[in-house]
Design an enzyme around this catalytic site. Structure first.
Site, PDB file in Angstrom:
ATOM      1  N   LYS A 119       0.796  -1.229   0.000  1.00 21.66           N
ATOM      2  CA  LYS A 119       0.000   0.000   0.000  1.00 21.66           C
ATOM      3  C   LYS A 119       0.832   1.285   0.000  1.00 21.66           C
ATOM      4  CE  LYS A 119      -4.192  -1.647   2.331  1.00 21.66           C
ATOM      5  NZ  LYS A 119      -5.155  -1.287   3.370  1.00 21.66           N
ATOM      6  N   ASP A 155     -10.282   3.603   2.337  1.00 25.21           N
ATOM      7  CA  ASP A 155     -10.508   3.101   3.702  1.00 25.21           C
ATOM      8  C   ASP A 155     -11.227   4.122   4.593  1.00 25.21           C
ATOM      9  OD1 ASP A 155      -9.464   0.565   3.348  1.00 25.21           O
ATOM     10  OD2 ASP A 155      -7.429   1.158   3.893  1.00 25.21           O
TER      11      ASP A 155
END
Ligand code: ATR
Length: 285
Positions: A71, A108
């Protein structure tokens, strides 16, 4: 010869990637909406990450999700990073633009807030005092979403205080750092507590936190979803507090990716939740 109609393609890049639930939930939506598309697992080692990301347009991908451990590293291999991802310091979703360039975003924070709105609709961000436990990647997204929602105060508590300080500094907003030993005390007057640590996860120690200082109308959220009802949530339920489990964040964070790649904004339904829960149950058998 007529024009070749391309099937919409997306996937998830990780190393390892076999445990990712994303193919299951995107697969559910592809079937539900009868979309001619595919969402696949892409096992990409760190050494191959740049080549794999750069190959996406050539391979005809509309984009991918990015998971552990890529990520952060992937931020160096996309052409632009949107402000949310830059702020969180991680990319979990890539879109291949019409010109073949790559945009990285992070869904997220969106997923956390949508799930909270869905499962605790009476919780109000305005004037809220929130406690966030943990200062890892997930905490960055949760804190960013709370600050952006306009909460009055985030009390950030982490075992390693320096990490919390770093997070508070980079996200900005009304975030103040407290010692891990003060976790129970800082619950006083809070309307939301979020566990973003790995405590309470299957095979991890449970989070030992007395909830007595929480007001009766407080919401307790955990981003852990294996088990679905963590010891923290069970304790909160026993006190009669509203709880929000971690599975919904996973489901909601997938919405913007699916919408961008496959052209349809999907619904997070009980049927989707049950489908994913069934897969989780199958794994623990
Ligand atoms: P993620 O990116 O998924 O959030 P992470 O970066 O590994 O995962 O963060 C895990 C979080 O759980 C951290 O806040 C970590 O605290 P430290 O920053 O002090 O490492 C927290 N954590 C893990 N094990 C813990 C434990 N036994 N006690 C307290 N906090 C713990």
């Amino acid at each position: 010869m007529g024009e070749i109609k391309k099937q919409a393609l997306a996937g998830v890049m990780g190393w390892p990637v076999n445990h990712s639930l994303s193919p299951n939930l995107h697969g559910f939506w592809l079937e539900q909406y009868a979309i001619d598309g595919a969402y696949v697992r892409l096992a990409v080692s760190p050494a191959n990450l740049e080549a794999a990301v750069r190959a996406l347009p050539t391979l005809g991908f509309a984009g991918t999700n990015v998971t552990v451990p890529h990520k952060e590293a992937v931020m160096g291999f996309v052409d632009r990073i949107d402000p949310v991802a830059a702020r969180i310091g991680a990319v979990n979703t890539i879109f291949v633009e019409d010109d073949g360039s790559l945009t990285g975003t992070n869904t997220d924070a969106y997923g956390f807030m949508e799930n909270l709105k869905d499962k605790a609709p009476s919780w109000q961000a305005r004037a809220a005092t929130c406690v966030v436990l943990g200062a890892g990647g997930a905490a960055r997204a949760v804190v960013a979403s709370l600050v952006d929602a306009g909460v009055a105060e985030v009390r950030l508590v982490n075992r390693t205080r320096a990490r919390a300080q770093q997070l508070a500094q980079s996200i900005g907003g009304p975030v103040c750092v407290h010692d891990w030993s003060a976790a129970a005390a800082v619950l006083d007057g809070a309307s939301l507590v979020v566990n973003t640590t790995t405590l309470g996860m299957h095979n991890q120690p449970s989070l030992d936190l007395a909830l007595d200082a929480l007001p009766a109308n407080a919401v307790v959220a955990d981003i852990v979803y294996v088990p679905l009802v963590t010891p923290l949530l069970r304790q909160a339920e026993a006190r009669g507090l509203a709880t929000v489990d971690g599975l919904g964040m996973l489901l909601h964070q997938a919405v913007p990716g699916f919408a961008g790649w496959f052209g349809r904004s999907p619904q997070v339904t009980e049927a989707l939740r049950d489908h994913v829960l069934e897969i989780l149950a199958g794994r623990s058998r």
